[in-house]
Design a protein around this motif. Structure first.
Motif, PDB file in Angstrom:
ATOM      1  N   CYS A 188      -7.531  -3.443  12.819  1.00 18.33           N
ATOM      2  CA  CYS A 188      -6.139  -3.770  12.523  1.00 18.33           C
ATOM      3  C   CYS A 188      -6.168  -4.797  11.405  1.00 18.33           C
ATOM      4  O   CYS A 188      -6.355  -5.995  11.652  1.00 18.33           O
ATOM      5  CB  CYS A 188      -5.439  -4.335  13.755  1.00 18.33           C
ATOM      6  SG  CYS A 188      -3.782  -5.005  13.386  1.00 18.33           S
ATOM      7  N   PRO A 189      -6.047  -4.375  10.151  1.00 13.12           N
ATOM      8  CA  PRO A 189      -6.078  -5.317   9.036  1.00 13.12           C
ATOM      9  C   PRO A 189      -4.766  -6.083   8.890  1.00 13.12           C
ATOM     10  O   PRO A 189      -3.685  -5.539   9.122  1.00 13.12           O
ATOM     11  CB  PRO A 189      -6.335  -4.423   7.821  1.00 13.12           C
ATOM     12  CG  PRO A 189      -5.819  -3.087   8.226  1.00 13.12           C
ATOM     13  CD  PRO A 189      -5.952  -2.982   9.702  1.00 13.12           C
ATOM     14  N   THR A 190      -4.884  -7.342   8.519  1.00  6.24           N
ATOM     15  CA  THR A 190      -3.737  -8.221   8.299  1.00  6.24           C
ATOM     16  C   THR A 190      -4.061  -9.132   7.118  1.00  6.24           C
ATOM     17  O   THR A 190      -5.211  -9.530   6.947  1.00  6.24           O
ATOM     18  CB  THR A 190      -3.476  -9.086   9.548  1.00  6.24           C
ATOM     19  OG1 THR A 190      -3.236  -8.241  10.670  1.00  6.24           O
ATOM     20  CG2 THR A 190      -2.269  -9.978   9.354  1.00  6.24           C
ATOM     21  N   GLY A 191      -3.043  -9.436   6.325  1.00  7.48           N
ATOM     22  CA  GLY A 191      -3.244 -10.354   5.204  1.00  7.48           C
ATOM     23  C   GLY A 191      -3.045  -9.660   3.879  1.00  7.48           C
ATOM     24  O   GLY A 191      -3.881  -8.850   3.470  1.00  7.48           O
ATOM     25  N   GLY A 192      -1.920  -9.912   3.238  1.00  7.73           N
ATOM     26  CA  GLY A 192      -1.627  -9.298   1.950  1.00  7.73           C
ATOM     27  C   GLY A 192      -1.135  -7.867   2.042  1.00  7.73           C
ATOM     28  O   GLY A 192      -1.047  -7.180   1.024  1.00  7.73           O
ATOM     29  N   ILE A 193      -0.799  -7.424   3.238  1.00  9.59           N
ATOM     30  CA  ILE A 193      -0.325  -6.047   3.411  1.00  9.59           C
ATOM     31  C   ILE A 193       1.196  -6.031   3.361  1.00  9.59           C
ATOM     32  O   ILE A 193       1.858  -6.915   3.908  1.00  9.59           O
ATOM     33  CB  ILE A 193      -0.856  -5.453   4.732  1.00  9.59           C
ATOM     34  CG1 ILE A 193      -2.385  -5.415   4.701  1.00  9.59           C
ATOM     35  CG2 ILE A 193      -0.301  -4.050   4.954  1.00  9.59           C
ATOM     36  CD1 ILE A 193      -3.026  -4.932   5.978  1.00  9.59           C
ATOM     37  N   SER A 194       1.732  -5.035   2.675  1.00 11.38           N
ATOM     38  CA  SER A 194       3.178  -4.919   2.482  1.00 11.38           C
ATOM     39  C   SER A 194       3.581  -3.452   2.612  1.00 11.38           C
ATOM     40  O   SER A 194       2.736  -2.572   2.787  1.00 11.38           O
ATOM     41  CB  SER A 194       3.553  -5.426   1.085  1.00 11.38           C
ATOM     42  OG  SER A 194       2.970  -4.574   0.098  1.00 11.38           O
ATOM     43  N   LEU A 195       4.876  -3.222   2.515  1.00 15.84           N
ATOM     44  CA  LEU A 195       5.364  -1.841   2.549  1.00 15.84           C
ATOM     45  C   LEU A 195       4.721  -1.019   1.430  1.00 15.84           C
ATOM     46  O   LEU A 195       4.459   0.175   1.589  1.00 15.84           O
ATOM     47  CB  LEU A 195       6.890  -1.843   2.406  1.00 15.84           C
ATOM     48  CG  LEU A 195       7.604  -0.505   2.606  1.00 15.84           C
ATOM     49  CD1 LEU A 195       7.451  -0.013   4.031  1.00 15.84           C
ATOM     50  CD2 LEU A 195       9.085  -0.642   2.254  1.00 15.84           C
ATOM     51  N   LYS A 196       4.420  -1.679   0.323  1.00 11.26           N
ATOM     52  CA  LYS A 196       3.878  -1.003  -0.857  1.00 11.26           C
ATOM     53  C   LYS A 196       2.462  -0.471  -0.637  1.00 11.26           C
ATOM     54  O   LYS A 196       2.121   0.624  -1.104  1.00 11.26           O
ATOM     55  CB  LYS A 196       3.894  -1.965  -2.042  1.00 11.26           C
ATOM     56  CG  LYS A 196       3.489  -1.353  -3.366  1.00 11.26           C
ATOM     57  CD  LYS A 196       3.617  -2.375  -4.490  1.00 11.26           C
ATOM     58  CE  LYS A 196       3.191  -1.787  -5.821  1.00 11.26           C
ATOM     59  NZ  LYS A 196       3.279  -2.793  -6.915  1.00 11.26           N
ATOM     60  N   ASN A 197       1.610  -1.232   0.078  1.00  7.66           N
ATOM     61  CA  ASN A 197       0.204  -0.801   0.218  1.00  7.66           C
ATOM     62  C   ASN A 197      -0.199  -0.434   1.640  1.00  7.66           C
ATOM     63  O   ASN A 197      -1.342  -0.063   1.877  1.00  7.66           O
ATOM     64  CB  ASN A 197      -0.743  -1.877  -0.323  1.00  7.66           C
ATOM     65  CG  ASN A 197      -0.651  -3.192   0.448  1.00  7.66           C
ATOM     66  OD1 ASN A 197       0.012  -3.290   1.467  1.00  7.66           O
ATOM     67  ND2 ASN A 197      -1.324  -4.218  -0.050  1.00  7.66           N
ATOM     68  N   ALA A 198       0.729  -0.518   2.593  1.00  9.03           N
ATOM     69  CA  ALA A 198       0.378  -0.254   3.991  1.00  9.03           C
ATOM     70  C   ALA A 198      -0.187   1.152   4.199  1.00  9.03           C
ATOM     71  O   ALA A 198      -1.113   1.351   4.989  1.00  9.03           O
ATOM     72  CB  ALA A 198       1.598  -0.468   4.885  1.00  9.03           C
ATOM     73  N   LYS A 199       0.365   2.137   3.464  1.00  7.91           N
ATOM     74  CA  LYS A 199      -0.096   3.514   3.662  1.00  7.91           C
ATOM     75  C   LYS A 199      -1.550   3.701   3.216  1.00  7.91           C
ATOM     76  O   LYS A 199      -2.250   4.575   3.733  1.00  7.91           O
ATOM     77  CB  LYS A 199       0.816   4.500   2.920  1.00  7.91           C
ATOM     78  CG  LYS A 199       2.083   4.826   3.685  1.00  7.91           C
ATOM     79  CD  LYS A 199       2.779   6.059   3.138  1.00  7.91           C
ATOM     80  CE  LYS A 199       3.904   6.494   4.064  1.00  7.91           C
ATOM     81  NZ  LYS A 199       4.550   7.735   3.589  1.00  7.91           N
ATOM     82  N   ASP A 200      -2.011   2.877   2.257  1.00  2.85           N
ATOM     83  CA  ASP A 200      -3.415   2.949   1.841  1.00  2.85           C
ATOM     84  C   ASP A 200      -4.330   2.667   3.030  1.00  2.85           C
ATOM     85  O   ASP A 200      -5.407   3.252   3.160  1.00  2.85           O
ATOM     86  CB  ASP A 200      -3.702   1.929   0.737  1.00  2.85           C
ATOM     87  CG  ASP A 200      -2.935   2.214  -0.538  1.00  2.85           C
ATOM     88  OD1 ASP A 200      -2.497   3.365  -0.718  1.00  2.85           O
ATOM     89  OD2 ASP A 200      -2.758   1.281  -1.338  1.00  2.85           O
ATOM     90  N   TYR A 201      -3.906   1.755   3.880  1.00  2.13           N
ATOM     91  CA  TYR A 201      -4.681   1.420   5.083  1.00  2.13           C
ATOM     92  C   TYR A 201      -4.469   2.454   6.183  1.00  2.13           C
ATOM     93  O   TYR A 201      -5.425   2.936   6.800  1.00  2.13           O
ATOM     94  CB  TYR A 201      -4.274   0.038   5.596  1.00  2.13           C
ATOM     95  CG  TYR A 201      -4.698  -1.110   4.718  1.00  2.13           C
ATOM     96  CD1 TYR A 201      -5.914  -1.750   4.907  1.00  2.13           C
ATOM     97  CD2 TYR A 201      -3.880  -1.581   3.695  1.00  2.13           C
ATOM     98  CE1 TYR A 201      -6.311  -2.808   4.108  1.00  2.13           C
ATOM     99  CE2 TYR A 201      -4.262  -2.636   2.886  1.00  2.13           C
ATOM    100  CZ  TYR A 201      -5.475  -3.252   3.099  1.00  2.13           C
ATOM    101  OH  TYR A 201      -5.879  -4.296   2.310  1.00  2.13           O
ATOM    102  N   LEU A 202      -3.223   2.790   6.440  1.00  2.32           N
ATOM    103  CA  LEU A 202      -2.898   3.663   7.576  1.00  2.32           C
ATOM    104  C   LEU A 202      -3.446   5.075   7.407  1.00  2.32           C
ATOM    105  O   LEU A 202      -3.576   5.806   8.386  1.00  2.32           O
ATOM    106  CB  LEU A 202      -1.375   3.708   7.774  1.00  2.32           C
ATOM    107  CG  LEU A 202      -0.757   2.380   8.248  1.00  2.32           C
ATOM    108  CD1 LEU A 202       0.762   2.423   8.139  1.00  2.32           C
ATOM    109  CD2 LEU A 202      -1.180   2.062   9.679  1.00  2.32           C
TER     110      LEU A 202
END
Length: 212
Positions: free
Chosen positions: A159-173
């Motif tokens: 579960c990554p946290t830190g610097g994640i936003s609506l803009k880049n969340a899908k890169d992680y998910l």
């Protein structure tokens, strides 16, 4: 998989984004949590970074139907015990210490400990942890770094946290070794200060829709 790991996953899989909250005024806790739950974000991490944190956890746990109250920024055994006593149903730490792991072992409440390096991940896996927080995500290498961990650490979820936003969340998910992300963008300080709970519900709904 241990019962506590299953319990933790049942919380983290409720939604693609776990709100990470810094609550300065306990009066904001209940309406803020209700706004997030209304938008579909039920699991809520209240960080132990303010004097109001424990009272906020207690208020959300006792008063907000549908919310799963958790505590974040847990740095030691005392924090862990205080957060559990306040009603936390899950505990999040940016790292791990022997004292914290000992406290977690003696509790029924699951811990999401933090790890970034291979050695930290290996040490926590030896302790039985297969679901880990990754913080600070963007600064530590981002989605590409976590993607590279999927081969040597097959079966480990982050579960990554830190610097994640609506803009880049899908890169992680989009990655197979990501169970969810943590984010503070769903509860901006200015909206909380203004009591714009409808605006926060809208942001929560947008975050909830990231994993359609």
């Amino acid at each position: 998989m241990s019962a506590k790991t299953e319990k933790l996953l049942s919380v983290l899989k409720l939604q693609p984004v776990v709100p990470v909250l810094i609550i300065e005024d306990v009066a904001h806790a209940v309406p803020l949590a209700r706004a997030l739950v209304a938008g579909g974000l039920k699991a809520i991490e209240i960080t132990m970074r303010t004097a109001a944190a424990l009272d906020a956890i207690k208020a959300v746990a006792n008063e907000v139907e549908g919310a799963v109250a958790g505590a974040g920024t847990i740095l030691n055994a005392k924090h862990f015990e205080q957060a559990v006593a306040a009603g936390s149903q899950f505990i999040v730490s940016p790292g791990s210490t022997r004292g914290l792991l000992d406290a977690a072992r003696d509790s029924d409440i699951p811990l999401l400990p933090g790890a970034v390096t291979s050695s930290e991940i290996m040490a926590l896996k030896e302790e039985g942890y297969d679901v880990l927080k990754f913080f600070p995500a963007e600064q530590a290498g981002g989605a590409n770094y976590i993607k590279s961990l999927s081969s040597p650490f097959a079966g480990t979820l982050f579960c990554p946290t830190g610097g994640i936003s609506l803009k880049n969340a899908k890169d992680y998910l989009s990655l197979p070794n990501i169970v969810c992300v943590g984010g503070s963008w769903v509860a901006p300080k200015e909206l909380v200060a203004a009591g714009d709970w409808a605006g926060i519900t809208k942001l929560a709904a947008e975050a909830c829709a990231l994993r359609g």
